[in-house]
Scaffold this motif. Sequence first.
Motif, PDB file in Angstrom:
ATOM      1  N   GLU A 170       0.843  -1.182   0.000  1.00 53.83           N
ATOM      2  CA  GLU A 170       0.000   0.000   0.000  1.00 53.83           C
ATOM      3  C   GLU A 170       0.883   1.238   0.000  1.00 53.83           C
ATOM      4  N   ALA A 171       0.314   2.375  -0.409  1.00 56.77           N
ATOM      5  CA  ALA A 171       1.052   3.631  -0.424  1.00 56.77           C
ATOM      6  C   ALA A 171       0.234   4.709   0.275  1.00 56.77           C
ATOM      7  N   PHE A 172       0.929   5.580   0.998  1.00 55.52           N
ATOM      8  CA  PHE A 172       0.271   6.634   1.762  1.00 55.52           C
ATOM      9  C   PHE A 172       1.051   7.936   1.616  1.00 55.52           C
ATOM     10  N   SER A 173       0.347   9.041   1.745  1.00 56.52           N
ATOM     11  CA  SER A 173       0.991  10.348   1.741  1.00 56.52           C
ATOM     12  C   SER A 173       1.474  10.682   3.148  1.00 56.52           C
ATOM     13  N   LEU A 174       2.713  11.149   3.256  1.00 55.23           N
ATOM     14  CA  LEU A 174       3.274  11.507   4.568  1.00 55.23           C
ATOM     15  C   LEU A 174       4.349  12.562   4.403  1.00 55.23           C
ATOM     16  N   ASP A 175       4.267  13.598   5.210  1.00 54.83           N
ATOM     17  CA  ASP A 175       5.320  14.595   5.342  1.00 54.83           C
ATOM     18  C   ASP A 175       5.930  14.383   6.720  1.00 54.83           C
ATOM     19  N   THR A 176       7.244  14.184   6.806  1.00 54.69           N
ATOM     20  CA  THR A 176       7.862  13.890   8.096  1.00 54.69           C
ATOM     21  C   THR A 176       7.807  15.071   9.066  1.00 54.69           C
ATOM     22  N   ALA A 177       7.357  16.224   8.589  1.00 55.69           N
ATOM     23  CA  ALA A 177       7.105  17.330   9.515  1.00 55.69           C
ATOM     24  C   ALA A 177       5.918  17.007  10.429  1.00 55.69           C
ATOM     25  N   ASP A 178       5.082  16.057  10.017  1.00 59.28           N
ATOM     26  CA  ASP A 178       3.966  15.589  10.848  1.00 59.28           C
ATOM     27  C   ASP A 178       4.514  14.524  11.796  1.00 59.28           C
ATOM     28  N   THR A 179       5.018  14.991  12.924  1.00 64.69           N
ATOM     29  CA  THR A 179       5.711  14.098  13.857  1.00 64.69           C
ATOM     30  C   THR A 179       4.810  12.991  14.375  1.00 64.69           C
ATOM     31  N   GLN A 180       3.581  13.327  14.746  1.00 61.28           N
ATOM     32  CA  GLN A 180       2.694  12.318  15.318  1.00 61.28           C
ATOM     33  C   GLN A 180       2.383  11.216  14.311  1.00 61.28           C
ATOM     34  N   LYS A 181       2.180  11.586  13.067  1.00 58.49           N
ATOM     35  CA  LYS A 181       1.904  10.578  12.050  1.00 58.49           C
ATOM     36  C   LYS A 181       3.130   9.684  11.837  1.00 58.49           C
ATOM     37  N   THR A 182       4.313  10.284  11.880  1.00 56.80           N
ATOM     38  CA  THR A 182       5.540   9.494  11.743  1.00 56.80           C
ATOM     39  C   THR A 182       5.702   8.547  12.921  1.00 56.80           C
ATOM     40  N   VAL A 183       5.410   9.020  14.125  1.00 56.56           N
ATOM     41  CA  VAL A 183       5.446   8.176  15.319  1.00 56.56           C
ATOM     42  C   VAL A 183       4.476   7.006  15.172  1.00 56.56           C
ATOM     43  N   ASP A 184       3.302   7.284  14.661  1.00 55.07           N
ATOM     44  CA  ASP A 184       2.295   6.236  14.482  1.00 55.07           C
ATOM     45  C   ASP A 184       2.758   5.180  13.475  1.00 55.07           C
ATOM     46  N   VAL A 185       3.404   5.628  12.408  1.00 53.89           N
ATOM     47  CA  VAL A 185       3.918   4.685  11.408  1.00 53.89           C
ATOM     48  C   VAL A 185       4.943   3.752  12.047  1.00 53.89           C
ATOM     49  N   ILE A 186       5.866   4.304  12.816  1.00 55.27           N
ATOM     50  CA  ILE A 186       6.890   3.489  13.472  1.00 55.27           C
ATOM     51  C   ILE A 186       6.254   2.478  14.421  1.00 55.27           C
ATOM     52  N   ALA A 187       5.252   2.923  15.167  1.00 61.69           N
ATOM     53  CA  ALA A 187       4.587   2.039  16.125  1.00 61.69           C
ATOM     54  C   ALA A 187       3.814   0.917  15.441  1.00 61.69           C
TER      55      ALA A 187
END
Length: 201
Positions: free
Chosen positions: A42-59
Amino acid sequence: MKIAVIGATGMIGSRAVAEAARRGHTVDAYSRSGRLPEGATEAFSLDTADTQKTVDVIADHDFTILTVVNGRTGDFATDIENHRALIAARPRGRFLVVGGAGALQADEHTMLKDTEGFPAEYKIEADSFAQIYLDYVDSEGLEWSMLAPAPVIAPGERTGQYTVALDVPAGDSVSAEDFAVALIDEAEMNEHTGKRFTVAN
């Protein structure tokens, strides 16, 4: 394994996606465009400036690869800020940051970027990667690792073989394909948590 690649449409990210898929892993691809690279589930849009979304991806993944360099568009300060915000958020999960060769050690006291003859056009990028690395070294409670390429990295042949070193160049060059092999080897073997390592052909 369920692997996330952030920066999945770039030279390194796209090859990491392909290598992980080649080995039968589930691969989620993240990029600003949200485009689906070959091999991704799957593919998703993400800007690493969105810290919480990046944290969620790692988790949400067994292993996450971050291969995003905003500085390629002239804004390395953003890369430093984004990594500092990620460190402060203390993500739970294993993740690897793709580093830069210029921040590797030429000797015990000197980084490559500070040696005579280091290309001036790469100095700001190398300074930024050096700061990002030092910020991770100073962090606590994170399952991070960093993989830096050889001084020369470019598309080439996948041999599946490479030399490994810690903090100093392992050789002069590495193909982007074998760099991706090393990335997924680390995902599978978990040998360098809390360390920076480098590979070369």
